[in-house]
Design an enzyme around this catalytic site. Structure first.
Site, PDB file in Angstrom:
ATOM      1  N   SER A 138       0.836  -1.199   0.000  1.00  0.00           N
ATOM      2  CA  SER A 138       0.000   0.000   0.000  1.00  0.00           C
ATOM      3  C   SER A 138       0.867   1.244   0.000  1.00  0.00           C
ATOM      4  O   SER A 138       1.906   1.282   0.675  1.00  0.00           O
ATOM      5  CB  SER A 138      -0.890   0.015   1.239  1.00  0.00           C
ATOM      6  OG  SER A 138      -1.542   1.263   1.359  1.00  0.00           O
ATOM      7  N   TYR A 161      -1.917  -0.557  10.121  1.00  0.00           N
ATOM      8  CA  TYR A 161      -2.087  -0.966   8.723  1.00  0.00           C
ATOM      9  C   TYR A 161      -0.770  -0.755   7.950  1.00  0.00           C
ATOM     10  O   TYR A 161      -0.305  -1.641   7.226  1.00  0.00           O
ATOM     11  CB  TYR A 161      -3.220  -0.129   8.114  1.00  0.00           C
ATOM     12  CG  TYR A 161      -3.501  -0.359   6.657  1.00  0.00           C
ATOM     13  CD1 TYR A 161      -4.376  -1.358   6.247  1.00  0.00           C
ATOM     14  CD2 TYR A 161      -2.914   0.436   5.681  1.00  0.00           C
ATOM     15  CE1 TYR A 161      -4.647  -1.565   4.905  1.00  0.00           C
ATOM     16  CE2 TYR A 161      -3.179   0.247   4.341  1.00  0.00           C
ATOM     17  CZ  TYR A 161      -4.046  -0.751   3.957  1.00  0.00           C
ATOM     18  OH  TYR A 161      -4.307  -0.953   2.624  1.00  0.00           O
ATOM     19  N   LYS A 213       1.678  -3.531   6.135  1.00  0.00           N
ATOM     20  CA  LYS A 213       2.068  -3.474   4.721  1.00  0.00           C
ATOM     21  C   LYS A 213       3.591  -3.368   4.582  1.00  0.00           C
ATOM     22  O   LYS A 213       4.176  -3.909   3.641  1.00  0.00           O
ATOM     23  CB  LYS A 213       1.374  -2.297   4.026  1.00  0.00           C
ATOM     24  CG  LYS A 213      -0.161  -2.426   3.942  1.00  0.00           C
ATOM     25  CD  LYS A 213      -0.604  -3.713   3.253  1.00  0.00           C
ATOM     26  CE  LYS A 213      -2.064  -3.699   2.826  1.00  0.00           C
ATOM     27  NZ  LYS A 213      -2.516  -5.007   2.326  1.00  0.00           N
TER      28      LYS A 213
HETATM   29  P1  NAD Z   1     -12.417  -4.506   0.521  1.00  0.00           P
HETATM   30  O1  NAD Z   1     -12.778  -4.241   1.931  1.00  0.00           O
HETATM   31  O2  NAD Z   1     -13.414  -4.229  -0.538  1.00  0.00           O
HETATM   32  O3  NAD Z   1     -11.933  -6.014   0.324  1.00  0.00           O
HETATM   33  C1  NAD Z   1     -11.234  -6.727   1.312  1.00  0.00           C
HETATM   34  C2  NAD Z   1     -11.839  -8.113   1.386  1.00  0.00           C
HETATM   35  O4  NAD Z   1     -11.071  -8.904   2.295  1.00  0.00           O
HETATM   36  C3  NAD Z   1     -13.282  -8.103   1.917  1.00  0.00           C
HETATM   37  O5  NAD Z   1     -14.144  -8.734   0.990  1.00  0.00           O
HETATM   38  C4  NAD Z   1     -13.190  -8.845   3.252  1.00  0.00           C
HETATM   39  O6  NAD Z   1     -14.355  -9.618   3.556  1.00  0.00           O
HETATM   40  C5  NAD Z   1     -11.977  -9.715   3.033  1.00  0.00           C
HETATM   41  N1  NAD Z   1     -11.385 -10.127   4.306  1.00  0.00           N
HETATM   42  C6  NAD Z   1     -11.170  -9.365   5.414  1.00  0.00           C
HETATM   43  N2  NAD Z   1     -10.616 -10.106   6.383  1.00  0.00           N
HETATM   44  C7  NAD Z   1     -10.461 -11.364   5.875  1.00  0.00           C
HETATM   45  C8  NAD Z   1      -9.922 -12.569   6.396  1.00  0.00           C
HETATM   46  N3  NAD Z   1      -9.464 -12.623   7.659  1.00  0.00           N
HETATM   47  N4  NAD Z   1      -9.903 -13.657   5.595  1.00  0.00           N
HETATM   48  C9  NAD Z   1     -10.398 -13.625   4.330  1.00  0.00           C
HETATM   49  N5  NAD Z   1     -10.931 -12.499   3.791  1.00  0.00           N
HETATM   50  C10 NAD Z   1     -10.949 -11.385   4.556  1.00  0.00           C
HETATM   51  O7  NAD Z   1     -11.087  -3.647   0.271  1.00  0.00           O
HETATM   52  P2  NAD Z   1     -10.139  -3.511  -1.018  1.00  0.00           P
HETATM   53  O8  NAD Z   1      -9.890  -2.068  -1.198  1.00  0.00           O
HETATM   54  O9  NAD Z   1     -10.616  -4.329  -2.155  1.00  0.00           O
HETATM   55  O10 NAD Z   1      -8.778  -4.134  -0.422  1.00  0.00           O
HETATM   56  C11 NAD Z   1      -8.095  -5.240  -0.980  1.00  0.00           C
HETATM   57  C12 NAD Z   1      -6.636  -5.162  -0.588  1.00  0.00           C
HETATM   58  O11 NAD Z   1      -6.038  -4.009  -1.192  1.00  0.00           O
HETATM   59  C13 NAD Z   1      -6.401  -5.020   0.917  1.00  0.00           C
HETATM   60  O12 NAD Z   1      -5.260  -5.780   1.296  1.00  0.00           O
HETATM   61  C14 NAD Z   1      -6.102  -3.555   1.075  1.00  0.00           C
HETATM   62  O13 NAD Z   1      -5.332  -3.275   2.221  1.00  0.00           O
HETATM   63  C15 NAD Z   1      -5.361  -3.259  -0.214  1.00  0.00           C
HETATM   64  N6  NAD Z   1      -5.329  -1.852  -0.591  1.00  0.00           N
HETATM   65  C16 NAD Z   1      -6.408  -1.243  -1.127  1.00  0.00           C
HETATM   66  C17 NAD Z   1      -6.302   0.081  -1.536  1.00  0.00           C
HETATM   67  C18 NAD Z   1      -7.442   0.785  -2.220  1.00  0.00           C
HETATM   68  O14 NAD Z   1      -7.227   1.892  -2.741  1.00  0.00           O
HETATM   69  N7  NAD Z   1      -8.630   0.210  -2.265  1.00  0.00           N
HETATM   70  C19 NAD Z   1      -5.112   0.795  -1.343  1.00  0.00           C
HETATM   71  C20 NAD Z   1      -4.027   0.135  -0.811  1.00  0.00           C
HETATM   72  C21 NAD Z   1      -4.132  -1.198  -0.451  1.00  0.00           C
END
Ligand code: NAD
Length: 306
Positions: free
Chosen positions: A151, A164, A168
């Site tokens: 991230s 967080y 990461k």
């Molecule tokens: P999101 O909340 O839509 O998706 C995350 C998913 O992970 C959810 O469906 C949730 O149910 C699942 N989850 C949570 N805990 C879990 C567990 N213990 N076991 C299995 N599944 C679990 O969020 P997103 O934005 O799609 O995030 C996906 C990844 O991308 C994450 O690792 C997040 O930190 C990373 N991320 C996202 C962004 C962004 O801009 N959206 C930026 C940096 C990093």
């Protein structure tokens, strides 16, 4: 055209957001997908298998192959069960995307101790717990692709995301080491630091561009590439989103050097007087591993101060 025909992928947290986009994109290229998702709330609480089931059903409806899995990635047993589920369903494992994540924002001053484990266990623990059995299966077949999720919040920081960001950062550290340990086994390990509008990121954060420009679908092609035979990189973390793909890296400044044997021991006053040199990024280097960094310091000592 990049094909993943005959490949088997596990995508964690694939019931929504970025993971769903990855699962659909991998399936579209021919991969059989185990769609894992605990179905948790954004803060990681609760569970429901319905989101994983609905994404698996979407893939099957489009003519692909998929199974749903509602196991949490946050324990070693869970990680092993998820990998075993994919092996039982499809007979092999070629691609692992460690994507599952939760989010708890809190300034360091207000941080509750319980939050530390709850965030570290899913992001950093989950990456270890899933990657370890997946890596073992891939090493046995001498091929595989593992994708981590980093991230920009971890790489560059943002107010209130200390745990967080630490999780990461830990994932980036593991990536640096698996880069060195995996390729001889036919495994490439890379990462994406995504930028996409999902429930995790509030609408304001990406408000400068239309929602379609920060769609998870604009991150998924990079995951497809990193999961493919065409992937030419190993150990890289790429920042991806809104049409942009860029390499993140750790560098070392030339810094300040005082030869211990010739010029005497380093003092606190030396440090105080040379902070500009220590901080100056001109002529920085990027050692490929820690032994290479140490060799740079050893060479300064060998060469002497003159
Ligand atoms: P999101 O909340 O839509 O998706 C995350 C998913 O992970 C959810 O469906 C949730 O149910 C699942 N989850 C949570 N805990 C879990 C567990 N213990 N076991 C299995 N599944 C679990 O969020 P997103 O934005 O799609 O995030 C996906 C990844 O991308 C994450 O690792 C997040 O930190 C990373 N991320 C996202 C962004 C962004 O801009 N959206 C930026 C940096 C990093």
């Amino acid at each position: 055209m990049i094909s993943l025909e005959g490949r088997v992928a596990v995508v964690s947290g694939a019931g929504a957001g970025l993971g769903r986009a990855y699962a659909l994109a991998l399936a579209e290229r021919g991969a059989k997908v185990l769609v894992n998702d605990l179905g948790a709330a954004l803060d990681g609480s609760g569970s429901s298998s319905s989101s994983a089931e609905s994404v698996a059903a979407e893939i099957v409806a489009a003519g692909g192959e998929a199974v749903a899995d509602g196991t949490s990635v946050a324990t070693a047993e869970g990680g092993e069960a998820i990998v075993q589920h994919a092996l039982d369903a499809f007979g092999r494992l070629d691609i692992l995307v460690n994507n599952a994540g939760n989010m708890r924002l809190s300034s360091f001053a207000k941080l509750e101790v319980a939050t530390i484990d709850e965030v570290l266990d899913v992001h950093l623990g989950g990456t270890f717990y899933l990657s370890k059995p997946a890596w073992t299966a891939m090493a046995a077949q001498k091929s595989g692709r593992i994708i981590f999720t980093g991230s920009g919040l971890g790489a560059f920081g943002i107010y209130g995301a200390g745990v967080y960001a630490a999780a990461k950062g830990g994932i980036a550290g593991l990536l640096n080491v698996l880069e060195l340990e995996s390729e001889r086994h036919g495994i490439k390990v890379n990462g994406v630091a995504p930028m996409a509008q999902t429930r995790m990121v509030n609408d304001d954060l990406y408000s400068e561009v239309p929602a379609t420009s920060v769609s998870p679908d604009l991150v998924a092609p990079v995951v497809v590439y990193l999961a493919s035979d065409e992937c030419a990189v190993n150990g890289e973390m790429w920042s991806v989103g809104a049409g942009s793909v860029a390499r993140l890296f750790t560098g070392r400044t030339k810094g300040y050097f005082k030869h211990p044997a010739e010029d005497g021991p380093l003092t606190a006053e030396d440090v105080s007087g040379h902070t500009a040199e220590i901080m100056d990024t001109a002529g920085f280097s990027e050692p490929p591993n820690w032994p290479a960094e140490w060799q740079m310091v050893a060479k300064l000592n060998e060469e002497g101060s003159s």
